[in-house]
Design an enzyme around this catalytic site. Structure first.
Site, short mmCIF file in Angstrom:
data_model
loop_
_atom_site.label_atom_id
_atom_site.label_comp_id
_atom_site.label_asym_id
_atom_site.label_seq_id
_atom_site.Cartn_x
_atom_site.Cartn_y
_atom_site.Cartn_z
N CYS A 89 0.78 -1.33 0.06
CA CYS A 89 0.05 0.02 -0.27
C CYS A 89 0.81 1.16 -0.05
CB CYS A 89 -1.04 -0.07 1.07
SG CYS A 89 -1.93 -1.45 1.09
N HIS A 137 -2.37 8.22 6.08
CA HIS A 137 -2.80 6.83 5.62
C HIS A 137 -4.45 6.49 5.86
CE1 HIS A 137 -1.96 3.25 3.63
NE2 HIS A 137 -1.96 2.51 4.81
N HIS A 171 -9.68 2.29 0.27
CA HIS A 171 -8.19 2.18 0.17
C HIS A 171 -7.96 1.71 -1.23
CE1 HIS A 171 -4.18 1.40 0.97
NE2 HIS A 171 -4.43 0.65 2.13
#
Lengths: 337, 396, 85
Positions: free
Chosen positions: B158, B291, B326
């Site tokens: 990620c 994040h 996400h």
């Protein structure tokens, strides 16, 4: 701009390259559609609690990395950079098949977690408790070269002093069988088995005998333009074609081998080597050729099975590596002793 | 000042362009909803940030032949990368040494998971065997854009796109490239939906980053790219600069394959490195695009790291994953585009669905659209394998 | 009860790939996580799936696992208890 030197080179391959201090003396011919690597005794490098989740590629990568650090007498690198063409394909296939086989039920996380492309780099960092820069390149036959290029950039720009860099790929079973099938349906396809392996290196800005003079990658080139590319690359580094003692080419017998012929004609009396007939073809196979070059420059000796054509020179000081895959993903690496 | 950004392109659940994304962010309107394009048993138990365009729609819009073997990752990537070049008003690629660095984790998985069992016999399916590997989408984008030299792909879960942006900046700074298209693309897939399900960190509701009762993340899909150009090119071409990438840092948490450490060590190191490189102190940061995945573990670890870096003066922060979901490998560049919009609009975006602060830190994110003076924005992206990256964007 | 504990030990070793362990190495009251066997959060998730698949017991919150997976004895009691209901 700092120079870049190779401090160690370690390879796990289909040949006895990891456990042996020799240099391909006990070479075994390989054949068939795929050929696995000769695996080391992983227990020497990985704690059982860590290795229980690791697939072949992670185990090979962690072991090769560990030995590369040991050989370079380094405990903590300033960066860990890996390249892998197919990533953790064993766990990818495992998780994919459990999704299909169990109709999305009762799935467990381990294979999914371990299928992530940066697992090798992450597990090396975890084992070393190394909090430094960590990156993973996954661009087919430029995966390892991208990693090496990143390492070169870190060293040249003085962002790091010692970098652990490697290329790793595992065979897996399912996708590779389909790739092989497609390849064999084509008479001009790849003529060596598909293989696997892991080659790891410590590169450093601290001077040592073998220098990585420069490298370059090029995504697309024709047989003609690749010659111009190489000339430009050699010019940039103030090296004449006649200075190259050894050319190590990534020939695999397919219809794109003329690229190697095209490069080869630039040199008058080259000792041209090949290696994919010994370890198989895979996206990070070219990392093996860097290991080979490191050994040749250190030992001033070329094992017979590596020779494709030409006479062996008595003194070997400059080696050029050239690899491409299906006419794409070209890379040059220039080494000097 | 850093490396100049001259173009950006994006496609995500909140819009198919920078302008549409801006409208959604300012509205504020989330793109999280019910899964449509993928057949999975779990569709009722998850919410996702899905792009409305189907593969057929994308094929038409990109004017590709119908029998192409682009995966969805490739289609989305080309869509956004092309837009980025247009935004930077670049038409002749070969004028300058131009590279492409793309990030992906899903790669060709969206097709492999559909056709794996047909690969042996079905010629229609077989064209996707070669598009499985992660470099394929990048290669297709490069070919379509005529980028022929430096082309590579990064995959660090990620944080992938943040690392792609970082490499691009380093290559420009070192003088190895004049111009580079950097970013990432990830499509939703059954593989990742099931994968995150096994980790039990997918919420069945709209995700609520940094909330005390957060239940997990919503997966999303997106592609976004930035164009970075050297100071020489900027001067020569009199290019308009959108923003500068003034700092970046990558560090490894070296704690666990998936979980973040309690003290957020990797995140702390990445942010510290980025600030040092940008020659900024924590007080200079006006806004943080966190994040903030909305998993219990990430948000707590990141909050602790924020407090370690910023002390009791944590700047305004939010997680825009409450808009997009996400988007995995693309997250770093999606949020980079949002940071640049924030710098241009002098406006910061809310962390949707937040109700009460977590007791451990008491941190409260921004919960509405706010006009403030924004000079520097810090953006975090953390991935599996402890891979932590921070980027800092500064006003042009 | 002893049978269930034995069965759980075998399953744990197999499911978590604990090659170095035999059933005899795991005492009923040994801590499975932390300083005991050294299992981690991923193992906990593996065990949650095992509970579901083999014993029909579903946990929705991974945090519940912390108490249940304390030791083989605790886990066996939990399963017995749930099955009785």
């Amino acid at each position: 701009m700092k120079n870049v030197y190779l401090h160690s080179a370690v390879s796990i391959s289909a040949q006895n390259t990891f456990d042996s201090d020799g240099f391909l003396e006990d070479m075994k011919p390989i054949s068939g559609s795929t050929v696995p690597a000769q695996y080391p005794n992983y227990k020497d490098f990985i704690a059982p609690m860590a290795s229980r989740r690791m697939a072949t590629g992670v185990k090979m990568g962690v072991s090769a990395a560990s030995k590369a650090l040991y050989n370079a007498q380094l405990t903590q690198p300033d960066a860990i950079i890996t390249g892998t063409g197919m990533g953790c394909i064993e766990d990818t296939e495992k998780f994919l098949n459990s999704i299909i086989g169990n109709a999305e039920e009762f799935l467990t996380p381990t294979a999914f977690i371990q299928s992530t492309h940066n697992t090798v780099g992450a597990q090396i960092a975890l084992g070393l408790k190394c909090k430094a820069y960590n990156n993973t390149y996954v661009h087919a036959a430029l995966s390892f070269e991208s990693a090496l290029l990143d390492a070169q950039l870190l060293l040249q720009q003085e962002e790091a002093k010692h970098v652990l860099v490697g290329g790793v790929d595992e065979l897996g079973t399912e996708i590779i069988s389909h790739v092989r099938h497609m390849e064999d349906a084509n008479t001009n396809g790849i003529q060596v088995p598909f293989g696997e392996g892991a080659s790891f290196f410590v590169v450093s800005s601290e001077a040592k005998a073998i220098q990585l003079v420069d490298m370059d990658i090029c995504s697309t080139a024709s047989e003609n333009t690749i010659q111009q590319k190489l000339n430009g690359f050699l010019n940039n580094n103030e090296v004449q074609a006649s200075d190259i003692d050894v050319l190590i080419a990534g020939r695999n017998g397919d219809v794109f081998d003329p690229y190697y012929d095209s490069i080869s004609t630039l040199f008058k009396n080259p000792t041209e080597l090949h290696y994919k007939h010994l370890i198989g073809e895979f996206y990070t196979a070219s990392s093996f050729s860097l290991w080979t070059a490191f050994r040749i420059l250190n030992r001033q000796h070329i094992p017979k099975p590596l020779i494709y054509k030409g006479e062996t020179k008595s003194k070997i000081s400059t080696i050029l590596l050239y690899n491409q895959f299906k006419g794409r993903d070209h890379s040059f690496i220039l080494l000097k002793r | 000042m850093g490396v100049a950004i001259t173009g950006m392109g994006i496609i995500s659940a909140i819009g198919h362009s920078v302008a549409e994304s801006k409208t959604s962010l300012l509205a504020p309107k989330s793109g999280i909803g019910t899964l449509k394009h993928i057949q999975t048993k779990h569709s009722d138990q998850i919410k996702v940030g899905e792009i409305t365009l189907s593969n057929a729609d994308l094929t038409t819009q990109l004017q590709l032949p119908k029998d192409h073997n682009y995966t969805r990752t490739g289609l989305l990537g080309l869509f956004a990368a092309r837009a980025a070049l247009q935004d930077a008003q670049i038409s002749a690629i070969s004028e300058y040494r131009t590279g492409l660095i793309s990030a992906t984790t899903v790669g060709g998985m969206d097709m492999t998971e559909l056709y794996l069992k047909q690969f042996a016999t079905d010629p229609e399916a077989q064209k996707y065997i070669q598009s499985h590997h992660a470099g394929d989408s990048t290669q297709k984008i490069a070919d379509a854009l005529n980028i022929t030299e430096f082309v590579t792909t990064i995959s660090t879960a990620c944080s992938s796109a943040a690392n792609a942006i970082m490499l691009g900046a380093r290559l420009i700074k070192a003088g190895k490239l004049d111009r580079v298209v950097v970013g990432g693309t990830d499509a939703l897939s059954k593989f990742t939906i099931n994968g995150f399900k096994t980790l039990m960190i997918q919420s069945d509701d709209h995700c609520a980053p940094f909330d005390a009762n957060r239940k997990g993340l919503n997966l999303g899909e997106a592609a976004a790219y930035l164009v970075l150009e050297s100071d020489d090119v900027i001067a020569k071409e009199q290019k308009q600069v959108l923003a500068f990438l003034s700092g970046y840092g990558n560090a490894n948490d070296a704690f666990h394959q998936t979980a973040s450490s309690e003290n957020g060590e990797g995140a702390f190191l990445a942010m510290t490195k980025a600030l040092e490189l940008a020659r900024l102190t924590p007080e200079h940061i006006n806004y943080i695009n966190a994040h903030g995945t909305a998993t219990p573990n990430n948000d707590l670890s990141e909050s602790v790291a924020l407090q370690r870096v910023f002390g009791s003066h944590v700047p305004d922060f939010s997680s825009t994953k409450s808009f997009t979901g996400h988007t995995l490998a693309a997250a770093g560049v999606v949020e980079a585009v949002f940071a640049i919009i924030a710098l241009q609009e002098q406006t910061i975006f809310p962390n949707l669905n937040f109700k009460s602060p977590m007791p451990e830190t008491g941190l409260k994110p921004v919960t509405s659209v706010v006009k403030i003076e924004v000079q520097h924005i810090l953006s975090n992206s953390f991935g599996f394998g402890g891979n932590c990256s921070t980027l800092i964007f500064s006003k042009a | 009860m002893t049978e269930l504990r034995q069965e759980l030990k075998e399953k744990i070793i197999e499911q978590l790939n604990l090659e170095e362990f035999t059933v005899a190495d795991i005492a009923d009251d040994d801590a499975l996580f932390g300083d005991g066997l050294g299992l981690d959060s991923i193992d906990a998730l593996e065990l949650i799936v095992m509970l579901d698949k083999d014993y029909g017991i579903q946990l929705t919150d991974p945090k519940e696992g912390k108490e249940i997976f304390k030791s083989v004895a605790v886990l066996a009691d939990y399963i017995t208890d749930k099955r009785a209901k």
